[in-house]
Design an enzyme around this catalytic site. Structure first.
Site, PDB file in Angstrom:
ATOM      1  CG  HIS A  27      10.585  25.029  27.440  1.00 38.54           C
ATOM      2  ND1 HIS A  27      11.233  25.129  28.647  1.00 38.54           N
ATOM      3  CD2 HIS A  27      10.138  26.276  27.149  1.00 38.54           C
ATOM      4  CE1 HIS A  27      11.199  26.384  29.067  1.00 38.54           C
ATOM      5  NE2 HIS A  27      10.542  27.097  28.185  1.00 38.54           N
ATOM      6  CG  HIS A  67      13.592  26.265  24.758  1.00 40.59           C
ATOM      7  ND1 HIS A  67      14.367  27.080  23.960  1.00 40.59           N
ATOM      8  CD2 HIS A  67      12.648  25.731  23.955  1.00 40.59           C
ATOM      9  CE1 HIS A  67      13.907  27.033  22.717  1.00 40.59           C
ATOM     10  NE2 HIS A  67      12.869  26.221  22.682  1.00 40.59           N
ATOM     11  N   PRO A 115      20.832  32.228  27.127  1.00 36.50           N
ATOM     12  CG  PRO A 115      20.795  34.412  27.897  1.00 36.50           C
ATOM     13  CD  PRO A 115      21.640  33.180  27.893  1.00 36.50           C
ATOM     14  CG  LEU A 116      16.308  31.219  22.771  1.00 39.40           C
ATOM     15  CD1 LEU A 116      14.892  31.497  22.271  1.00 39.40           C
ATOM     16  CD2 LEU A 116      16.760  29.840  22.320  1.00 39.40           C
ATOM     17  CG  ASP A 152      10.814  28.762  14.450  1.00 37.33           C
ATOM     18  OD1 ASP A 152      11.018  29.009  13.257  1.00 37.33           O
ATOM     19  OD2 ASP A 152      10.238  27.745  14.854  1.00 37.33           O
ATOM     20  N   GLY A 153      13.122  30.897  17.709  1.00 44.41           N
ATOM     21  CA  GLY A 153      13.510  32.003  18.577  1.00 44.41           C
ATOM     22  C   GLY A 153      15.004  32.240  18.568  1.00 44.41           C
ATOM     23  CG  HIS A 257       7.581  27.257  23.559  1.00 44.62           C
ATOM     24  ND1 HIS A 257       8.511  27.138  22.548  1.00 44.62           N
ATOM     25  CD2 HIS A 257       8.153  28.020  24.518  1.00 44.62           C
ATOM     26  CE1 HIS A 257       9.613  27.804  22.896  1.00 44.62           C
ATOM     27  NE2 HIS A 257       9.422  28.348  24.085  1.00 44.62           N
ATOM     28  CB  SER A 374      40.750  52.784  18.166  1.00 43.38           C
ATOM     29  OG  SER A 374      40.513  53.790  17.203  1.00 43.38           O
ATOM     30  CD  GLU A 403      30.372  46.487  18.806  1.00 43.27           C
ATOM     31  OE1 GLU A 403      30.896  47.546  18.420  1.00 43.27           O
ATOM     32  OE2 GLU A 403      29.269  46.065  18.371  1.00 43.27           O
ATOM     33  CG  ASP A 461      34.561  59.990  19.271  1.00 41.84           C
ATOM     34  OD1 ASP A 461      34.527  60.740  18.278  1.00 41.84           O
ATOM     35  OD2 ASP A 461      35.237  58.945  19.307  1.00 41.84           O
ATOM     36  CG  HIS A 465      31.403  57.089  20.931  1.00 40.13           C
ATOM     37  ND1 HIS A 465      30.118  57.323  20.530  1.00 40.13           N
ATOM     38  CD2 HIS A 465      31.981  56.343  19.946  1.00 40.13           C
ATOM     39  CE1 HIS A 465      29.926  56.765  19.339  1.00 40.13           C
ATOM     40  NE2 HIS A 465      31.033  56.162  18.977  1.00 40.13           N
ATOM     41  NE  ARG A 512      41.311  59.751  21.759  1.00 38.72           N
ATOM     42  CZ  ARG A 512      40.784  60.883  21.340  1.00 38.72           C
ATOM     43  NH1 ARG A 512      39.990  61.568  22.150  1.00 38.72           N
ATOM     44  NH2 ARG A 512      41.032  61.345  20.133  1.00 38.72           N
TER      45      ARG A 512
END
Length: 654
Positions: A27, A67, A115-116, A152-153, A257, A374, A403, A461, A465, A512
């Site tokens: 790239h 990249h 990864p981006l 940008d990505g 690119h 929890s 998360e 739930d 869940h 749980r």
């Protein structure tokens, strides 16, 4: 060439074009548009030790736009960390210059870009670790910046904005992200996919935002200095640039690119930049210019080392420094004891363990994705305060409902070093974390993922869940340790395993619902057995007629089921398939004798992976369908997770 900086940038662009062309893969466009900023940062601002890439108080640089790796490799070559042959081996098997930077391969690479979006989040973790350790050790000991180069990505990935929100909340003033806004991505102009006003967005996330011409060297220098002066907010420097800046005819083209420039374009571009036609051209005056600060950097690092050594006479400092630098395998942890016969959910056992050992592990930092009660992290939060909000010495990281950013930030914390990060959420939300968990394993980062509510026993739930495929799915990630303890005692052992890891991340799956606390006096293998992944929890005289294998909550089910047989039954607890698979064949055959083919396994999740242990004709009690909204006990009866049904299945087979 008007200045040595101009000449150096031109040489860097030449190396980028040549490396990508020789590999016929890569790239060049974004790397060329980012070259002005990155060259100035590395040659004029980045505080490192030229003789030690692991110097603890170095500035960190994260190439979030992974990249653009040939840009970073070119700069590391000018620093003397990579050879010309390394550049010529770009993207080749076994080289130090893989397609995306890999932290375990290349000196000077701080993080595997991956990864981006994740590199941005990782940089937040770096900055958070620096702020925490700066509070504990003193700003003279921990006093460095974290820089990231984004694109940008990268910014389009939502994980980046989630992490940015936390960085703004935490006031990470030593985090400086350069956003190379060339407005081009692989498929074409960014205007076809994005209308975001990034200044407004990041100012709304409590960042300082500076905008510059990304090819104007004076504006770049001033922006970096202004970013360093802002101590209460992270800074986003938006560099407005041109894709493939300097190219003879292809400036601004999205075709640059992800594809090499043609030989004709490279020749014409080098002529335009004032470079000779030769490949991988690096003149001595450019190297001298790029390394002109090296003697001063060496002296700075030596003075820092002497200063740290002088502080070792302070017992409090020396003790904390010991926690920062001690290998994990050498940790001695006193875990709580649990009362046999009582009923306790393993998530509550985790909470009890956390509350017991946190004082003796002062670099243990982490928190929950908005599930503190929890996930049993509420006492930890109340005891040690919320990082950033209550001060940088606070140890609870209140991640909010984020998360994926949580997991990627944990990777940054671990990559920085000096802290032991953990993060907690419901197991069903592990899917949000998954790619960052994969990056933990790929980078050999011993972070701890705590996943509670690990089965359909979540109950009311409902199916959204109730995890079904999640444990099996996570077991597919190479080098990730899976830990599903059978009771409170196994929970403590599993946590000990996780926290003493040097290279492997761990996932611990917790219930749980309450489970009976097993008595080590009745089951003497329990205290050490989990360390080998699986062990004989309850045995019979002689060779067994039947082997029952369980993990987590289904171990107690296996114990109860065994009572329904008059045959000789062995019960095996398997908290970790990964650790068991790593054992020598002699041990595995001792636990699961090949001659005993009557085997059955139980786990409240997908059944497929269990046939590896029971054989293709074995019995597996599991769940290969989604759950339902109802009390856990009702679902247990409906899905056949009872001793009577398990025994029936076994009798029908054997």
């Amino acid at each position: 060439m008007s200045t040595m900086t101009d000449k150096t940038v031109a040489v860097v662009k030449g190396l980028i074009m040549d490396g990508v062309a020789k590999a016929n893969s890569g790239h060049p466009g974004g790397a060329m548009s980012s070259a002005d900023f990155a060259t100035i940062l590395f040659s004029e601002f980045l505080n490192t030790n030229p003789d030690d890439t692991d110097w603890f108080n170095r500035d960190r640089f994260v190439l979030a736009a992974g990249h653009e790796s040939m840009l970073l490799y070119s700069l590391l070559h000018l620093k003397g960390l990579l050879s010309a042959d390394d550049l010529k081996s770009f993207r080749q098997l076994g080289s130090l210059t893989p397609g995306h930077p890999e932290v375990d391969m290349t000196p000077g690479v701080e993080a595997t870009s991956g990864p981006l979006g994740q590199g941005f989040a990782v940089s937040v973790g770096f900055a958070a670790a620096e702020a925490f350790l700066g509070d504990k050790l003193g700003s003279d000991v921990m006093d460095h910046y974290t820089y990231a180069l984004s694109c940008d990505g990268d910014i389009q990935e939502p994980v980046a904005l989630g992490a940015a929100s936390l960085a703004g909340l935490w006031g990470l003033g030593k985090l400086i992200v350069y956003y190379d806004s060339n407005k081009i991505q692989l498929a074409g102009p960014c205007c076809k996919v994005d209308c975001t006003d990034h200044r407004k967005v990041f100012e709304g996330l409590c960042w300082q935002v500076l905008e510059v011409d990304g090819h104007n060297h004076d504006e770049i220098r001033k922006a970096i200095k202004d970013a360093q002066l802002e101590t209460s907010k992270p800074t986003l420097i938006i560099g407005h640039t041109t894709m493939a800046k300097g190219a003879a005819t292809m400036e601004g083209s999205h075709k640059t690119h992800g594809s090499p420039l043609s030989a004709e374009e490279i020749t014409a571009t080098k002529e335009k930049l004032g470079l000779p036609a030769e490949d991988f051209y690096v003149p001595e005056d450019v190297i001298a210019h790029f390394r002109s600060r090296d003697d001063g950097l060496r002296q700075n690092a030596a003075e820092w080392k002497a200063m740290v050594e002088s502080k070792m006479s302070d017992a409090k400092f020396a003790e904390f420094w010991g926690h920062v630098t001690k290998p994990r395998a050498e940790l001695s942890i006193d875990w709580p004891e649990f009362t046999p016969g009582e009923t306790m959910a393993t998530r509550k056992a985790w909470g009890a363990c956390l509350n017991t050992v946190s004082a003796s592990l002062p670099t243990l930092v982490g928190g929950s994705a908005d599930l503190d009660p929890s996930n049993q992290t509420q006492v930890f939060r109340d005891t040690y305060g919320d990082f950033g909000v209550d001060g940088y010495g606070s140890r609870n990281l209140a991640f909010g409902v984020r998360e994926f950013p949580m997991a990627a930030i944990m990777n940054g914390l671990q990559l920085h070093g000096g802290v032991m990060p953990f993060g907690a959420t419901f197991l069903t939300f592990a899917d949000y974390c998954r790619n960052a968990i994969r990056m933990s394993a790929l980078q050999e980062l011993p972070v701890l993922y705590v996943f509670t509510h690990d089965s359909f026993w979540v109950g009311e739930d409902g199916p959204t869940h109730q995890p079904i495929e999640h444990i099996s799915s996570l077991r597919l990630i190479p080098d990730l340790i899976d830990l599903r303890p059978a009771d409170a005692n196994e929970t403590a052992v599993c946590l000990d395993i996780a926290l003493k890891q040097e290279k492997h991340p761990s996932t611990i799956f917790l219930t749980r619902q309450g489970l009976p606390v097993l008595d080590p006096a009745e089951y003497p293998a329990l205290p050490e057995g989990p360390r080998k992944g699986a062990y004989v929890l309850k045995d019979c005289d002689g060779t067994p007629d039947l082997i029952l294998i369980g993990s987590g909550s289904e171990v107690s089910l296996c114990l109860e089921t065994a009572k329904l047989f008059k045959r000789k039954v062995r019960v095996v607890s398997m908290p970790s398939a990964k650790l068991f698979d790593d054992q020598p064949d002699s041990y595995k055959n001792e636990v699961l004798p090949p001659e005993v083919t009557a085997r059955a396994a139980a786990e409240a999740g997908r059944t497929g992976l269990w046939y590896k242990y029971v054989g293709l004709n074995g019995v597996v009690l599991g769940l290969d369908h989604f759950g339902a909204s109802a009390p856990g006990k009702v679902l247990s009866d409906k899905y056949g997770f009872t001793p009577e049904n398990f025994a029936r299945m076994i009798r029908e087979k054997y």
